[in-house]
Design a protein around this motif. Structure first.
Motif, PDB file in Angstrom:
ATOM      1  N   SER A 218       0.755  -1.338   0.018  1.00 32.89           N
ATOM      2  CA  SER A 218       0.048  -0.162   0.003  1.00 32.89           C
ATOM      3  C   SER A 218       0.824   1.126  -0.116  1.00 32.89           C
ATOM      4  O   SER A 218       0.481   2.182  -0.652  1.00 32.89           O
ATOM      5  CB  SER A 218      -1.074  -0.109   1.326  1.00 32.89           C
ATOM      6  N   ALA A 219       1.965   1.210   0.717  1.00 33.93           N
ATOM      7  CA  ALA A 219       2.831   2.458   0.806  1.00 33.93           C
ATOM      8  C   ALA A 219       3.469   2.694  -0.273  1.00 33.93           C
ATOM      9  O   ALA A 219       3.538   3.800  -1.052  1.00 33.93           O
ATOM     10  CB  ALA A 219       3.741   2.103   1.982  1.00 33.93           C
ATOM     11  N   ARG A 220       3.876   1.520  -1.222  1.00 33.68           N
ATOM     12  CA  ARG A 220       4.497   1.775  -2.588  1.00 33.68           C
ATOM     13  C   ARG A 220       3.485   2.257  -3.522  1.00 33.68           C
ATOM     14  O   ARG A 220       3.652   3.305  -4.247  1.00 33.68           O
ATOM     15  CB  ARG A 220       5.133   0.790  -3.065  1.00 33.68           C
ATOM     16  N   GLU A 221       2.179   1.671  -3.499  1.00 34.27           N
ATOM     17  CA  GLU A 221       1.232   2.303  -4.495  1.00 34.27           C
ATOM     18  C   GLU A 221       0.868   3.520  -4.088  1.00 34.27           C
ATOM     19  O   GLU A 221       0.655   4.511  -5.193  1.00 34.27           O
ATOM     20  CB  GLU A 221       0.170   1.274  -4.371  1.00 34.27           C
ATOM     21  N   LEU A 222       0.688   3.974  -2.865  1.00 33.25           N
ATOM     22  CA  LEU A 222       0.212   5.284  -2.483  1.00 33.25           C
ATOM     23  C   LEU A 222       1.232   6.441  -2.693  1.00 33.25           C
ATOM     24  O   LEU A 222       0.734   7.701  -3.362  1.00 33.25           O
ATOM     25  CB  LEU A 222      -0.330   5.230  -0.962  1.00 33.25           C
ATOM     26  N   ARG A 223       2.633   6.190  -2.585  1.00 35.76           N
ATOM     27  CA  ARG A 223       3.411   7.004  -2.801  1.00 35.76           C
ATOM     28  C   ARG A 223       3.520   7.343  -4.520  1.00 35.76           C
ATOM     29  O   ARG A 223       3.587   8.675  -4.707  1.00 35.76           O
ATOM     30  CB  ARG A 223       4.929   6.431  -2.533  1.00 35.76           C
ATOM     31  N   ARG A 224       3.308   6.403  -5.465  1.00 30.65           N
ATOM     32  CA  ARG A 224       3.175   6.696  -6.731  1.00 30.65           C
ATOM     33  C   ARG A 224       1.980   7.583  -6.985  1.00 30.65           C
ATOM     34  O   ARG A 224       2.028   8.631  -7.786  1.00 30.65           O
ATOM     35  CB  ARG A 224       3.358   5.619  -7.731  1.00 30.65           C
TER      36      ARG A 224
END
Length: 397
Positions: A218-224
């Motif tokens: 989730s953190a990787r997806e949200l960062r982008r």
């Protein structure tokens, strides 16, 4: 402070009452500012619900501005709080015409308060309320931070906003800019599935591993996606701030270049739900005390009241936690009761009628829904007694 020091400092008080350990509170605030990596923390008022303590924390380095939970609360703070409070962002949309009209008629408040929107419906509501004249109203877009998988069939996170895609954010930004009484000043998103769920939960190691995998994904997806959404909105109009995060994700969220400020508050009191994070170990700072009124059996005592349960999905993690004397626990079949709460443990045999049992609430500011004042304790004595929102601001909430 030790519980023995708390006991001595509050010996003359009649339960139920709530105390805040100022030493622990200041240590928690300092730790949160350090974890934020130099980016300011906008203090979530719902996590403190006490105006004097909000003002006190906002005088500390690393904190700037308030994240309020209702527009009436924001108007009240704008009119009554000292200058330490700074500007106020309302974290949730308002659908009540009365406070919206009050905001639009108050030039000073309109310059200080920003309201939240996430749809054209909110803009249509504002159009129906705002007159042609008056101060410009500041607005912020609430970007959905949940993780959606398999074409949206799997939804992980909070259901806050319908505004998920960067192009949808840009479209709504253009609709705001087209309205002369409104000014778009910020974007916010709250990743509750990361910030609000401890990654060191007790129980199955397999469950913990799965949770950590979901949080990393989730953190990787949200960062982008958050960076793309911010760029798309900035192509429409400049922004004053981009807000994200929470107590449990300060390090992760502050590392995103798109983020200019964090939003957090629960770590100031450190309620029981925040005991299970690997990245930080804050100090419990808020407690409440109840009287022992019965001794129904060996190893059992009963305290008066105690049903101070927290909001959210029903479960044992929403119950208050008895913390002193150590070793007491609630009965599974009774839990925390409205009028009495039975407790069991070896420590019960040393308690007599009128002795106190100390508890921590499961969530932070919700403790202040039960008491109208907080006793601030430091150096073994009560330093001050301050009103909670229930004691001074309830009429505005």
């Amino acid at each position: 402070m030790s519980f023995e020091e708390l006991r001595r400092a509050t010996a003359e008080l009649s339960p139920p009452f709530a105390v805040v350990d100022l030493g622990a509170l200041h240590a928690n605030a300092t730790g949160m500012a350090r974890r934020a990596g130099g980016k300011p923390i906008r203090l979530a008022s719902k996590s403190l619900r006490c105006r004097p303590l909000i003002e006190q924390v906002l005088r500390m380095p690393g904190f700037s501005g308030v994240l309020a939970f209702t527009l009436p609360e924001a108007l009240w703070l704008a009119r009554t709080a000292d200058e330490a409070v700074g500007d106020i962002l309302v974290g949730y949309p308002c659908a009540d015409p009365a406070p919206l009209r009050a905001l639009a008629a108050d030039e000073r408040a309109a310059a200080r308060v920003t309201i939240m929107i996430d749809s054209l419906e909110h803009l249509d509501l504002l159009d129906s309320v705002l007159r042609a004249d008056g101060p410009v109203v500041r607005v912020c877009l609430d970007l959905d931070a949940s993780l959606r998988l398999l074409g949206g069939r799997v939804h992980l996170g909070m259901r806050r906003s319908p505004l998920h895609r960067p192009d949808a954010a840009a479209e709504l930004a253009r609709a705001v800019v087209a309205r002369p009484r409104l000014r778009l000043v910020g974007v916010m998103s709250y990743e509750g599935q990361i910030a609000g769920v401890g990654d060191a939960q007790p129980g199955s190691p397999l469950t913990r591993s799965a949770l950590r995998l979901v949080q990393r994904t989730s953190a990787r997806e949200l960062r982008r996606r958050r960076a793309a959404a911010v760029r798309s909105v900035q192509d429409v109009t400049p922004l004053e701030f981009v807000n994200g995060g929470g107590t449990g994700s300060l390090e992760v969220t502050s590392a995103e270049p798109a983020i200019t400020e964090l939003g957090a508050g629960s770590g100031i009191y450190t309620p029981a739900l925040f005991d299970h994070y690997r990245a930080f170990r804050p100090l419990p700072a808020a407690y409440f005390a109840l009287d022992v009124v019965r001794r129904p059996a060996p190893r059992h005592v009963t305290v008066l009241g105690g049903g101070w349960t927290a909001s959210g999905p029903a479960g044992t993690d929403r119950l208050p936690v008895p913390v002193w004397p150590a070793g007491l626990r609630m009965l599974a079949r009774e839990g925390a009761g409205e009028v009495q709460t039975p407790l069991v443990g070896d420590a019960a045999d040393s308690l007599r009628l009128g002795d106190r049992v100390w508890f921590r609430h499961a969530k932070a500011g919700e403790l202040c829904e039960r008491v109208d004042r907080l006793h601030l304790v430091e150096e073994g004595r009560i330093m001050d007694i301050v009103p909670t929102y229930r004691g001074e601001g309830h009429a505005f909430l």
